[in-house]
Write an enzyme that holds these catalytic residues in place. Structure first.
Site, PDB file in Angstrom:
ATOM      1  N   LYS A 121       0.806  -1.233   0.000  1.00 50.27           N
ATOM      2  CA  LYS A 121       0.000   0.000   0.000  1.00 50.27           C
ATOM      3  C   LYS A 121       0.836   1.278   0.000  1.00 50.27           C
ATOM      4  O   LYS A 121       0.380   2.306  -0.470  1.00 50.27           O
ATOM      5  CB  LYS A 121      -0.966   0.007   1.197  1.00 50.27           C
ATOM      6  N   ASP A 133     -10.427   2.537   1.146  1.00 53.24           N
ATOM      7  CA  ASP A 133     -10.821   2.026   2.479  1.00 53.24           C
ATOM      8  C   ASP A 133     -11.650   3.063   3.234  1.00 53.24           C
ATOM      9  O   ASP A 133     -12.729   2.769   3.739  1.00 53.24           O
ATOM     10  CB  ASP A 133      -9.576   1.681   3.322  1.00 53.24           C
ATOM     11  N   GLY A 150      -3.494   2.480  12.891  1.00 48.93           N
ATOM     12  CA  GLY A 150      -2.831   1.779  11.782  1.00 48.93           C
ATOM     13  C   GLY A 150      -3.404   2.213  10.443  1.00 48.93           C
ATOM     14  O   GLY A 150      -4.025   3.293  10.339  1.00 48.93           O
ATOM     15  N   GLY A 151      -3.209   1.384   9.420  1.00 48.91           N
ATOM     16  CA  GLY A 151      -3.623   1.749   8.067  1.00 48.91           C
ATOM     17  C   GLY A 151      -5.120   2.018   7.952  1.00 48.91           C
ATOM     18  O   GLY A 151      -5.532   3.018   7.343  1.00 48.91           O
ATOM     19  N   ARG A 205       2.213   6.577  17.482  1.00 48.54           N
ATOM     20  CA  ARG A 205       1.372   6.397  16.280  1.00 48.54           C
ATOM     21  C   ARG A 205       0.066   7.168  16.437  1.00 48.54           C
ATOM     22  O   ARG A 205      -0.430   7.773  15.489  1.00 48.54           O
ATOM     23  CB  ARG A 205       1.044   4.911  16.082  1.00 48.54           C
TER      24      ARG A 205
HETATM   25  P1  NDP Z   1      -2.379  -2.206  11.305  1.00 50.94           P
HETATM   26  O1  NDP Z   1      -1.472  -3.324  11.682  1.00 50.94           O
HETATM   27  O2  NDP Z   1      -1.896  -1.134  10.393  1.00 50.94           O
HETATM   28  O3  NDP Z   1      -2.923  -1.483  12.651  1.00 50.94           O
HETATM   29  C1  NDP Z   1      -3.419  -2.233  13.711  1.00 50.94           C
HETATM   30  C2  NDP Z   1      -3.959  -1.295  14.788  1.00 50.94           C
HETATM   31  O4  NDP Z   1      -4.578  -2.105  15.798  1.00 50.94           O
HETATM   32  C3  NDP Z   1      -2.907  -0.466  15.479  1.00 50.94           C
HETATM   33  O5  NDP Z   1      -3.445   0.783  15.844  1.00 50.94           O
HETATM   34  C4  NDP Z   1      -2.594  -1.305  16.724  1.00 50.94           C
HETATM   35  O6  NDP Z   1      -2.107  -0.518  17.792  1.00 50.94           O
HETATM   36  C5  NDP Z   1      -3.966  -1.813  17.061  1.00 50.94           C
HETATM   37  N1  NDP Z   1      -3.940  -3.040  17.860  1.00 50.94           N
HETATM   38  C6  NDP Z   1      -3.719  -4.314  17.412  1.00 50.94           C
HETATM   39  N2  NDP Z   1      -3.790  -5.183  18.446  1.00 50.94           N
HETATM   40  C7  NDP Z   1      -4.060  -4.446  19.549  1.00 50.94           C
HETATM   41  C8  NDP Z   1      -4.262  -4.757  20.928  1.00 50.94           C
HETATM   42  N3  NDP Z   1      -4.192  -6.021  21.355  1.00 50.94           N
HETATM   43  N4  NDP Z   1      -4.531  -3.754  21.795  1.00 50.94           N
HETATM   44  C9  NDP Z   1      -4.621  -2.471  21.358  1.00 50.94           C
HETATM   45  N5  NDP Z   1      -4.430  -2.116  20.066  1.00 50.94           N
HETATM   46  C10 NDP Z   1      -4.164  -3.081  19.185  1.00 50.94           C
HETATM   47  O7  NDP Z   1      -3.678  -2.925  10.687  1.00 50.94           O
HETATM   48  P2  NDP Z   1      -4.774  -2.309   9.710  1.00 50.94           P
HETATM   49  O8  NDP Z   1      -5.092  -0.939  10.157  1.00 50.94           O
HETATM   50  O9  NDP Z   1      -4.360  -2.515   8.306  1.00 50.94           O
HETATM   51  O10 NDP Z   1      -6.026  -3.284   9.967  1.00 50.94           O
HETATM   52  C11 NDP Z   1      -6.758  -3.214  11.178  1.00 50.94           C
HETATM   53  C12 NDP Z   1      -8.027  -4.065  11.014  1.00 50.94           C
HETATM   54  O11 NDP Z   1      -8.850  -3.464  10.001  1.00 50.94           O
HETATM   55  C13 NDP Z   1      -7.770  -5.503  10.572  1.00 50.94           C
HETATM   56  O12 NDP Z   1      -8.592  -6.357  11.323  1.00 50.94           O
HETATM   57  C14 NDP Z   1      -8.241  -5.510   9.120  1.00 50.94           C
HETATM   58  O13 NDP Z   1      -8.748  -6.760   8.732  1.00 50.94           O
HETATM   59  C15 NDP Z   1      -9.355  -4.476   9.168  1.00 50.94           C
HETATM   60  N6  NDP Z   1      -9.654  -3.889   7.864  1.00 50.94           N
HETATM   61  C16 NDP Z   1     -10.961  -3.954   7.452  1.00 50.94           C
HETATM   62  C17 NDP Z   1     -11.322  -3.407   6.248  1.00 50.94           C
HETATM   63  C18 NDP Z   1     -12.753  -3.513   5.826  1.00 50.94           C
HETATM   64  O14 NDP Z   1     -13.040  -3.165   4.665  1.00 50.94           O
HETATM   65  N7  NDP Z   1     -13.661  -3.945   6.676  1.00 50.94           N
HETATM   66  C19 NDP Z   1     -10.341  -2.729   5.378  1.00 50.94           C
HETATM   67  C20 NDP Z   1      -9.006  -2.656   5.942  1.00 50.94           C
HETATM   68  C21 NDP Z   1      -8.683  -3.237   7.137  1.00 50.94           C
HETATM   69  P3  NDP Z   1      -0.528  -0.143  17.931  1.00 50.94           P
HETATM   70  O15 NDP Z   1      -0.305   1.037  17.047  1.00 50.94           O
HETATM   71  O16 NDP Z   1      -0.378   0.162  19.376  1.00 50.94           O
HETATM   72  O17 NDP Z   1       0.231  -1.360  17.491  1.00 50.94           O
END
Ligand code: NDP
Length: 284
Positions: free
Chosen positions: A72, A108, A133-134, A160
């Site tokens: 991406k 998205d 995140g993304g 972040r």
């Molecule tokens: P990233 O890895 O970029 O970001 C993940 C985020 O989740 C970060 O902010 C991370 O926090 C946080 N996180 C993960 N685990 C924990 C935890 N145990 N406690 C607290 N915070 C947590 O992932 P994406 O943003 O790409 O994806 C996130 C979700 O979105 C996924 O489940 C994906 O499948 C879904 N998604 C759904 C879409 C849809 O069309 N429905 C489209 C795109 C994504 P930290 O920064 O602290 O690590």
């Protein structure tokens, strides 16, 4: 009778790993339903073959493609043009090829906003986004550009979270602020839209739920989840029990696919058909 032709329009997806990506299933069903001769090809493309894949798509006259993890951001160097919101987000998940030129979009966030509009107008809302995140970045930027008054970013990793809040503040008309994530987060009074944009609750960790004080979810609030599998997460079930309006991750997934199809073909296809396929795959 019109002459039958044997040349399909082609689009697809470049990602690794690609095997679990259901997008091809919803695209095929929607194109068949609409009687459109468009093919969507799901391709396994590792980072070192992204350049070849892009050249191949141009060479074969593809109308565009999705790019997912891990491409991406890497895709940016191949693009001739960036849509304004994709430029702010700094990531592209949808490329349109027009006259050999590559235009990058981020669908998205647009998909999320389209899904949100089915239940509430983003304009004038105070929005809380869990995650940075993304997905959170795309949602926060697009919701801010759709007229939200403020975006509060709550994230486990402060750097972040602060960076996303600063991005909203500096590049969109909305006010951005970062809130550290305490145990049992109390959702600020006046929040209109609360979004789980973390991966918490994603299959197979379906019993997991973002650490939010359920009693602070006010009835009437819109509560959304990006997690699409399962569609009814524990988070949404708790919000529904509190009298909130819930929006599942299937809505975002379907709407970003609809935006992609429109960008590539200029056509509108059926979101209901796409949703039906996903419900069969993930359960309603
Ligand atoms: P990233 O890895 O970029 O970001 C993940 C985020 O989740 C970060 O902010 C991370 O926090 C946080 N996180 C993960 N685990 C924990 C935890 N145990 N406690 C607290 N915070 C947590 O992932 P994406 O943003 O790409 O994806 C996130 C979700 O979105 C996924 O489940 C994906 O499948 C879904 N998604 C759904 C879409 C849809 O069309 N429905 C489209 C795109 C994504 P930290 O920064 O602290 O690590």
């Amino acid at each position: 009778m019109p002459t039958k032709t044997f040349l399909s329009r082609i689009t697809g997806s470049f990602a690794t790993s690609a095997a679990q990506n259901p997008t091809v299933a919803i695209m095929d069903a929607a194109f068949a339903d609409a009687g459109l001769d468009v093919r969507y090809v799901n391709c396994e493309v590792p980072p070192e073959r992204l350049a070849d894949a892009v050249r191949g798509a141009i060479g074969m006259g593809w109308v565009g493609f999705n790019c997912s993890i891990p491409h991406k951001v890497a895709i940016l160097e191949y693009l001739d043009e960036l849509a304004p919101s994709a430029e702010i987000i700094g990531a592209v998940n949808c490329v349109v090829i027009k006259d050999g030129r590559l235009i990058g979009e981020n669908t998205d966030g647009q998909g999320f906003v389209a899904s949100l509009r089915q239940v509430a107008d983003p304009a004038g809302q105070h929005v809380v986004v869990l995650g940075a995140g993304g997905a959170a970045r795309a949602i926060a930027v697009e919701t801010a550009l759709a007229g939200a008054l403020s975006i509060t970013v709550v994230n486990r990793t402060p750097e972040r979270g602060q960076a996303l809040a600063d991005l909203i503040d500096s590049r969109t008309p909305a006010a951005g602020r970062y809130l550290p994530w305490p145990p049992a987060l109390h959702v600020p009074h006046g929040t209109g839209v609360l979004i789980n944009a973390t991966s918490i609750g994603f299959h197979p960790d379906e019993s997991a739920m973002p650490d939010v004080d359920v009693d602070s979810m006010e009835p009437g609030m819109v509560v959304a989840d990006v997690v699409a599998n399962p569609p009814r997460t524990r988070f949404l079930a708790a919000a529904g029990d509190r009298g909130c309006t819930t929006l599942d991750g299937l809505g975002m997934l379907v709407n970003q696919a609809l935006v992609g199809v429109r960008l590539w073909t200029g056509e509108d296809v059926s979101g209901a058909v796409m949703r039906g396929v996903l419900e069969d795959l993930f359960g309603a």
